[in-house]
Design an enzyme around this catalytic site. Structure first.
Site, PDB file in Angstrom:
ATOM      1  N   SER A  87       0.696  -1.365   0.010  1.00  0.00           N
ATOM      2  CA  SER A  87       0.014   0.085  -0.097  1.00  0.00           C
ATOM      3  C   SER A  87       0.938   1.240  -0.160  1.00  0.00           C
ATOM      4  O   SER A  87       2.011   1.381   0.270  1.00  0.00           O
ATOM      5  CB  SER A  87      -0.770   0.078   1.269  1.00  0.00           C
ATOM      6  OG  SER A  87      -1.221   1.322   1.684  1.00  0.00           O
ATOM      7  N   SER A  88       0.351   2.345  -0.561  1.00  0.00           N
ATOM      8  CA  SER A  88       1.205   3.641  -0.616  1.00  0.00           C
ATOM      9  C   SER A  88       1.429   4.232   0.827  1.00  0.00           C
ATOM     10  O   SER A  88       2.452   5.082   0.895  1.00  0.00           O
ATOM     11  CB  SER A  88       0.346   4.564  -1.257  1.00  0.00           C
ATOM     12  OG  SER A  88      -1.001   5.095  -0.543  1.00  0.00           O
ATOM     13  N   CYS A  89       0.941   3.421   1.904  1.00  0.00           N
ATOM     14  CA  CYS A  89       1.251   4.058   3.386  1.00  0.00           C
ATOM     15  C   CYS A  89       2.618   3.708   3.843  1.00  0.00           C
ATOM     16  O   CYS A  89       3.177   4.092   4.649  1.00  0.00           O
ATOM     17  CB  CYS A  89       0.134   3.522   4.400  1.00  0.00           C
ATOM     18  SG  CYS A  89       0.237   1.839   4.707  1.00  0.00           S
ATOM     19  N   TYR A 125       0.368  -0.543  10.673  1.00  0.00           N
ATOM     20  CA  TYR A 125       0.209  -1.296   9.258  1.00  0.00           C
ATOM     21  C   TYR A 125       0.975  -1.145   8.314  1.00  0.00           C
ATOM     22  O   TYR A 125       1.625  -2.213   7.652  1.00  0.00           O
ATOM     23  CB  TYR A 125      -1.196  -0.807   8.856  1.00  0.00           C
ATOM     24  CG  TYR A 125      -1.717  -1.346   7.585  1.00  0.00           C
ATOM     25  CD1 TYR A 125      -2.247  -2.578   7.556  1.00  0.00           C
ATOM     26  CD2 TYR A 125      -1.632  -0.650   6.434  1.00  0.00           C
ATOM     27  CE1 TYR A 125      -2.849  -3.056   6.403  1.00  0.00           C
ATOM     28  CE2 TYR A 125      -2.083  -1.263   5.248  1.00  0.00           C
ATOM     29  CZ  TYR A 125      -2.716  -2.307   5.174  1.00  0.00           C
ATOM     30  OH  TYR A 125      -3.264  -2.889   3.992  1.00  0.00           O
ATOM     31  N   LYS A 130       3.696  -3.906   6.094  1.00  0.00           N
ATOM     32  CA  LYS A 130       3.680  -3.851   4.933  1.00  0.00           C
ATOM     33  C   LYS A 130       5.181  -3.808   4.372  1.00  0.00           C
ATOM     34  O   LYS A 130       5.528  -4.514   3.259  1.00  0.00           O
ATOM     35  CB  LYS A 130       2.631  -2.953   3.993  1.00  0.00           C
ATOM     36  CG  LYS A 130       1.672  -3.078   4.206  1.00  0.00           C
ATOM     37  CD  LYS A 130       0.803  -4.291   3.432  1.00  0.00           C
ATOM     38  CE  LYS A 130      -0.592  -4.781   3.438  1.00  0.00           C
ATOM     39  NZ  LYS A 130      -0.851  -5.859   3.067  1.00  0.00           N
ATOM     40  N   HIS A 162     -12.819   4.479   2.535  1.00  0.00           N
ATOM     41  CA  HIS A 162     -12.096   5.206   2.024  1.00  0.00           C
ATOM     42  C   HIS A 162     -12.914   6.355   1.316  1.00  0.00           C
ATOM     43  O   HIS A 162     -14.005   6.166   1.165  1.00  0.00           O
ATOM     44  CB  HIS A 162     -11.142   4.484   0.954  1.00  0.00           C
ATOM     45  CG  HIS A 162     -10.171   3.711   1.738  1.00  0.00           C
ATOM     46  ND1 HIS A 162     -10.170   2.172   1.227  1.00  0.00           N
ATOM     47  CD2 HIS A 162      -9.333   3.812   2.706  1.00  0.00           C
ATOM     48  CE1 HIS A 162      -9.199   1.555   2.211  1.00  0.00           C
ATOM     49  NE2 HIS A 162      -8.645   2.684   2.904  1.00  0.00           N
TER      50      HIS A 162
HETATM   51  N1  LIG Z   1      -8.747  -1.059  -0.856  1.00  0.00           N
HETATM   52  C1  LIG Z   1      -7.754   0.055  -1.211  1.00  0.00           C
HETATM   53  O1  LIG Z   1      -8.026   1.033  -1.580  1.00  0.00           O
HETATM   54  C2  LIG Z   1      -6.019  -0.457  -1.234  1.00  0.00           C
HETATM   55  C3  LIG Z   1      -5.142   0.522  -1.716  1.00  0.00           C
HETATM   56  C4  LIG Z   1      -3.960   0.108  -1.579  1.00  0.00           C
HETATM   57  C5  LIG Z   1      -3.513  -1.235  -1.360  1.00  0.00           C
HETATM   58  N2  LIG Z   1      -4.491  -2.049  -0.877  1.00  0.00           N
HETATM   59  C6  LIG Z   1      -3.951  -3.465  -0.416  1.00  0.00           C
HETATM   60  O2  LIG Z   1      -4.585  -4.625  -1.182  1.00  0.00           O
HETATM   61  C7  LIG Z   1      -4.638  -5.401  -0.497  1.00  0.00           C
HETATM   62  C8  LIG Z   1      -6.120  -6.239  -0.344  1.00  0.00           C
HETATM   63  O3  LIG Z   1      -7.113  -5.035   0.112  1.00  0.00           O
HETATM   64  P1  LIG Z   1      -8.501  -5.173  -0.110  1.00  0.00           P
HETATM   65  O4  LIG Z   1      -9.010  -3.799  -0.136  1.00  0.00           O
HETATM   66  O5  LIG Z   1      -8.832  -6.086  -1.280  1.00  0.00           O
HETATM   67  O6  LIG Z   1      -9.144  -5.688   1.444  1.00  0.00           O
HETATM   68  P2  LIG Z   1     -10.210  -6.543   1.756  1.00  0.00           P
HETATM   69  O7  LIG Z   1     -11.634  -6.168   0.951  1.00  0.00           O
HETATM   70  O8  LIG Z   1     -10.675  -6.188   3.177  1.00  0.00           O
HETATM   71  O9  LIG Z   1     -10.015  -7.927   1.610  1.00  0.00           O
HETATM   72  C9  LIG Z   1      -9.165  -8.603   2.456  1.00  0.00           C
HETATM   73  C10 LIG Z   1      -9.186  -9.973   2.414  1.00  0.00           C
HETATM   74  O10 LIG Z   1      -8.392 -10.688   3.569  1.00  0.00           O
HETATM   75  C11 LIG Z   1      -8.905 -11.711   3.839  1.00  0.00           C
HETATM   76  N3  LIG Z   1      -8.274 -11.918   5.176  1.00  0.00           N
HETATM   77  C12 LIG Z   1      -8.175 -11.156   6.214  1.00  0.00           C
HETATM   78  N4  LIG Z   1      -7.668 -11.605   7.240  1.00  0.00           N
HETATM   79  C13 LIG Z   1      -7.662 -13.168   7.014  1.00  0.00           C
HETATM   80  C14 LIG Z   1      -7.108 -14.196   7.947  1.00  0.00           C
HETATM   81  N5  LIG Z   1      -6.658 -13.836   9.039  1.00  0.00           N
HETATM   82  N6  LIG Z   1      -6.955 -15.279   7.267  1.00  0.00           N
HETATM   83  C15 LIG Z   1      -7.471 -15.317   5.908  1.00  0.00           C
HETATM   84  N7  LIG Z   1      -7.941 -14.362   5.132  1.00  0.00           N
HETATM   85  C16 LIG Z   1      -7.864 -13.405   5.534  1.00  0.00           C
HETATM   86  C17 LIG Z   1     -10.379 -11.614   3.988  1.00  0.00           C
HETATM   87  O11 LIG Z   1     -11.035 -13.000   3.856  1.00  0.00           O
HETATM   88  P3  LIG Z   1     -12.662 -13.099   4.153  1.00  0.00           P
HETATM   89  O12 LIG Z   1     -13.328 -12.436   3.128  1.00  0.00           O
HETATM   90  O13 LIG Z   1     -12.774 -14.763   3.954  1.00  0.00           O
HETATM   91  O14 LIG Z   1     -12.652 -12.457   5.419  1.00  0.00           O
HETATM   92  C18 LIG Z   1     -10.471 -10.695   2.648  1.00  0.00           C
HETATM   93  O15 LIG Z   1     -10.576 -11.646   1.480  1.00  0.00           O
HETATM   94  C19 LIG Z   1      -4.224  -5.351   1.071  1.00  0.00           C
HETATM   95  O16 LIG Z   1      -2.738  -5.440   1.060  1.00  0.00           O
HETATM   96  C20 LIG Z   1      -4.191  -3.670   0.831  1.00  0.00           C
HETATM   97  O17 LIG Z   1      -3.260  -2.930   1.697  1.00  0.00           O
HETATM   98  C21 LIG Z   1      -5.890  -1.842  -0.815  1.00  0.00           C
END
Ligand SMILES: NC(=O)c1ccc[n+]([C@@H]2O[C@H](COP(=O)([O-])OP(=O)(O)OC[C@H]3O[C@@H](n4cnc5c(N)ncnc54)[C@H](OP(=O)(O)O)[C@@H]3O)[C@@H](O)[C@H]2O)c1
Length: 325
Positions: free
Chosen positions: A110-112, A139, A143, A186
């Site tokens: 992530s950008s953080c 966090y 990362k 967000h």
């Molecule tokens: N969203 C943004 O704007 C953004 C921006 C930059 C980077 N990112 C990065 O992209 C990545 C994914 O983000 P996202 O937005 O897709 O997140 P998200 O929608 O919250 O999805 C997170 C996933 O992780 C799984 N998970 C969490 N804890 C777990 C555990 N203990 N065991 C197994 N699975 C687990 C969840 O599974 P379940 O569904 O089964 O609970 C869910 O499928 C992250 O690294 C984040 O930093 C996101």
């Protein structure tokens, strides 16, 4: 040998993981060559369970899109959970992947990870050059450790075991599967929810926090998934040309900035809110500009191609399908 690699997507029900899954299916990757587990089926913080999973499934590639994610409130309230769960998940998966012969893995960051006062646009070299934003430091540290885990396994096991673990750092993402929690979402999902509710309640106006002038970059999640597959599949020699063993992560952005007010106007138009939009300069603005420098990725040959309005329309359709009664 099967011509299609067996791919494990960690976090396949999340916004990013589900977009990667969609993209693989669009590319006609056979369903029986994709492995997924929900958190209930496999808790990635459980090292023993992760080891058994990898030994049993023996995937060829891993997209690591699982994470404990959240906004400022959640990061500030549950810092122990954020650092512990993210460190454990990624350490368990990366080590089990290595021990079970996985040569290709893509880690999502992530950008953080960049310093709070990093020069804009933020390039990959800004990593570890200054203090992090305190609210999400735990966090961000997790990362950064993820990037360093990938690099360290490459450095120690690249030659001997063919390990090639890469990292991508996305800018702000939005799209289907986003989180629309009232206090914990967000910018884009928060705006979608607010303008939708204002439209339904026939509110004459919506006031957004701050002056509306800070600039942000927003990438549609299907573009992110396309970039993830692109980086994963780059030939090693090409990837190595554009990265260094101890500075290997690649930024993923669209390179376009919009002000918060412009984003609000765009969301209002897509949602069909016809009232007025006010700003509230008495509320904090946050950092004036946050933009990724995606020169490296562009030089490798990838560009974002979903326009903001098109992405917003798809995001709003998803919101309506999931939340509107
Ligand atoms: N969203 C943004 O704007 C953004 C921006 C930059 C980077 N990112 C990065 O992209 C990545 C994914 O983000 P996202 O937005 O897709 O997140 P998200 O929608 O919250 O999805 C997170 C996933 O992780 C799984 N998970 C969490 N804890 C777990 C555990 N203990 N065991 C197994 N699975 C687990 C969840 O599974 P379940 O569904 O089964 O609970 C869910 O499928 C992250 O690294 C984040 O930093 C996101």
């Amino acid at each position: 040998m099967n011509q299609h690699p067996k791919i494990y997507i960690a976090g396949h029900r999340g916004m990013v993981g589900s977009a990667i899954l969609r993209k693989l299916l669009i590319q006609r990757h056979p369903v029986d060559r994709i492995v997924t587990r929900t958190r209930a089926e496999l808790d990635l913080t459980n090292q023993a369970a992760v080891n058994v999973f990898f030994a049993t499934e023996r995937p060829d590639q891993v997209y690591f899109a699982a994470a404990k994610v959240g906004g400022i409130y959640a990061n500030n309230t549950y810092p122990a959970e954020f650092i512990y769960q993210n460190l454990m998940m990624q350490a368990n998966v990366i080590d089990a992947a290595f021990r079970n012969g996985v040569q290709k893995l893509l880690f999502l960051g992530s950008s953080c990870i960049y310093p709070k006062l990093a020069e804009q646009p933020m390039c990959e070299d800004a990593l570890l050059t200054g203090r992090l934003e305190p609210t999400n430091e735990p966090y961000a540290i997790a990362k950064i450790a993820g990037i360093k885990l990938c690099e360290s396994y490459n450095r120690q096991y690249g030659r001997s075991h063919g390990v090639d673990y890469r990292s991508v750092m996305p800018t702000n993402l939005f799209g289907p599967g986003d989180n629309y929690h009232p206090e914990n979402s967000h910018v884009i999902p928060a705006l979608i929810r607010r303008f939708h509710e204002a439209k339904v309640n026939q509110a004459p106006n919506v006031t957004i926090w701050g002056t509306g002038t800070p600039k942000r970059e927003f990438l549609y999640v299907d573009d992110m998934a396309a970039a993830a597959l692109f980086v994963m599949n780059l030939p090693q020699a090409t990837f190595n040309q554009y990265s260094r063993p101890m500075l290997s992560h690649i930024n993923v952005g669209c390179g376009k900035e919009v002000s918060i007010l412009q984003a609000a106007v765009a969301v209002a138009r897509i949602v069909g809110f016809a009232g007025r939009i006010y700003t509230d300069p008495s509320k904090p603005d946050g950092t004036p500009r946050k933009l990724m420098d995606s020169t490296r990725l562009n030089a490798l040959g990838w560009q974002a191609n979903v326009e903001l309005d098109i992405g917003l329309k798809a995001a709003y359709d998803d919101f309506l399908a999931r939340y509107a009664t």
